[in-house]
Design a protein around this motif. Structure first.
Motif, mmCIF file in Angstrom:
data_model
loop_
_atom_site.group_PDB
_atom_site.id
_atom_site.type_symbol
_atom_site.label_atom_id
_atom_site.label_comp_id
_atom_site.label_asym_id
_atom_site.label_seq_id
_atom_site.Cartn_x
_atom_site.Cartn_y
_atom_site.Cartn_z
ATOM 1 N N UNK A 1 -5.064 -0.194 -4.511
ATOM 2 C CA UNK A 1 -4.816 -1.504 -5.077
ATOM 3 C C UNK A 1 -4.879 -2.548 -3.974
ATOM 4 N N UNK A 2 -5.561 -3.660 -4.265
ATOM 5 C CA UNK A 2 -5.729 -4.744 -3.307
ATOM 6 C C UNK A 2 -5.006 -5.983 -3.834
ATOM 7 N N UNK A 3 -4.155 -6.580 -3.009
ATOM 8 C CA UNK A 3 -3.355 -7.732 -3.418
ATOM 9 C C UNK A 3 -3.659 -8.933 -2.523
ATOM 10 N N UNK A 4 -3.925 -10.057 -3.147
ATOM 11 C CA UNK A 4 -4.357 -11.267 -2.434
ATOM 12 C C UNK A 4 -3.188 -12.097 -1.921
ATOM 13 N N UNK A 5 -3.534 -13.134 -1.162
ATOM 14 C CA UNK A 5 -2.548 -14.016 -0.584
ATOM 15 C C UNK A 5 -2.209 -15.199 -1.464
ATOM 16 N N UNK A 6 -1.233 -15.988 -1.022
ATOM 17 C CA UNK A 6 -0.754 -17.153 -1.754
ATOM 18 C C UNK A 6 -1.865 -18.192 -1.891
ATOM 19 N N UNK A 69 -2.247 -5.143 1.021
ATOM 20 C CA UNK A 69 -1.930 -6.515 0.672
ATOM 21 C C UNK A 69 -2.145 -7.456 1.843
ATOM 22 N N UNK A 70 -2.672 -8.634 1.546
ATOM 23 C CA UNK A 70 -2.888 -9.674 2.549
ATOM 24 C C UNK A 70 -1.827 -10.754 2.363
#
Length: 241
Positions: A1-6, A69-70
Motif C-alpha cells: 500500500x502506498x500513501x501520499x503526503x499532505x 508512506x510519504x
C-alpha cells in the motif's frame, strides 16, 4: 500500500515509489479524504490522523501488507500499524514530517496556508503567503520546498479543502510509548536539507522504532534525478530485507 503526503494524491507515491516495487506486486494507493479524487471533506474531527487511518483501513484489501508512506502518508502508515488489527509485514517511511508533538515547527506553515486559502481565496492567499516569514525561510533553505508550498494554492479545490492544511498538522503521529511498541521491520528514509521533512524528524522515528533502519538520500535541491534514484534504491533495499 502506498500513501501520499499532505495536499498530494495517489499519483505522488505511484510516480516515486512504484518503480521500486517487486515485479507483479499488487499495489493499492488510495486518495485520502479531501485529496485527489476523494469527494469527502467534513469537519475538523475527520482530519485527525486516526480518523484518516481508519478510513484507509476500511478500504484495505485482504492479505499481508507492506505499507509505504510519504510525509503525512508515513504518519498514517504508523497509525495503521498501531491499530494492531491489520496483517502488516513491514513499513517504509519516506521523509516523515509528523512527530510526537502537535504542530511541530517544520509543519507550522501549513495551518497558515490553510487559513489564508479559507479567508482570501487561492490567488490572494498565495500572494499573502509569499510575503510571510514562513515562505522566506522555506525559500532560503530549499527552493524546491518553497515551490512545493506554493503548489498547495494551486491544487484542485484548494479553497474548499483548506481544512486539511489547517487541521491535519495539529495532530501528533505517535507517543514515545506507541512508537516503541511497533514490533515490525521498518525503514526510515530521510532527505538532506528538507525543511518540511527534516533529518532530525527521521532520526526521531528511527530512534523510537525498535526494528528500524535509517537511510539517507541526497537533497532534492541537488538534483531530482539523483534524489529519485537513491530513494527508489533505498525502498528496494527495504523490501528485500
Amino acid at each position: 500500500m502506498l500513501l501520499h503526503g499532505l495536499g498530494g494524491d495517489r499519483r505522488q507515491p505511484m510516480s516515486l515509489l512504484q518503480p521500486a516495487l517487486p515485479e507483479g506486486a499488487v499495489v493499492f494507493a488510495p486518495d485520502v479524504r479531501a485529496h485527489g479524487t476523494s469527494t469527502l471533506i467534513g469537519s475538523a474531527e475527520h482530519f485527525t490522523l486516526d480518523a484518516l487511518a481508519g478510513e484507509v483501513a476500511a478500504s484495505l484489501p485482504h492479505g499481508p501488507l507492506t505499507i509505504l508512506g510519504i510525509s503525512m502518508g508515513a504518519a498514517l502508515a504508523l497509525r495503521l500499524a498501531l491499530r494492531g488489527d491489520l496483517d502488516i509485514e513491514r513499513l517504509v517511511f519516506v521523509r516523515p514530517a509528523f512527530t510526537d508533538r502537535p504542530l511541530p515547527a517544520n509543519l507550522a506553515a501549513f495551518p497558515v496556508m490553510g487559513a489564508l486559502l479559507r479567508d482570501h481565496g487561492a490567488r490572494r492567499a498565495e500572494k499573502l503567503f509569499r510575503e510571510t516569514d514562513y515562505f522566506a525561510e522555506l525559500e532560503a533553505a530549499s527552493p524546491l520546498g518553497a515551490e512545493g508550498a506554493i503548489e498547495q494554492f494551486k491544487k484542485p479545490e484548494a479553497v474548499a479543502r483548506a481544512l486539511r492544511l489547517i487541521e491535519i498538522p495539529r495532530h501528533a503521529a505517535f507517543t514515545r510509548e506507541e512508537i516503541a511498541s511497533v514490533d515490525l521491520p521498518a525503514t526510515v528514509i530521510a532527505a538532506e536539507r528538507d525543511p518540511v521533512h527534516p533529518v532530525s524528524v527521521a532520526e526521531l522515528w528511527h530512534a523510537g522504532l525498535p526494528h528500524s533502519v535509517l537511510e539517507r538520500v541526497p537533497a532534492r535541491d541537488d538534483g531530482m534525478r539523483d534524489y529519485v534514484a537513491t530513494t527508489r534504491a533505498a525502498v528496494s533495499a527495504a523490501l528485500a530485507r
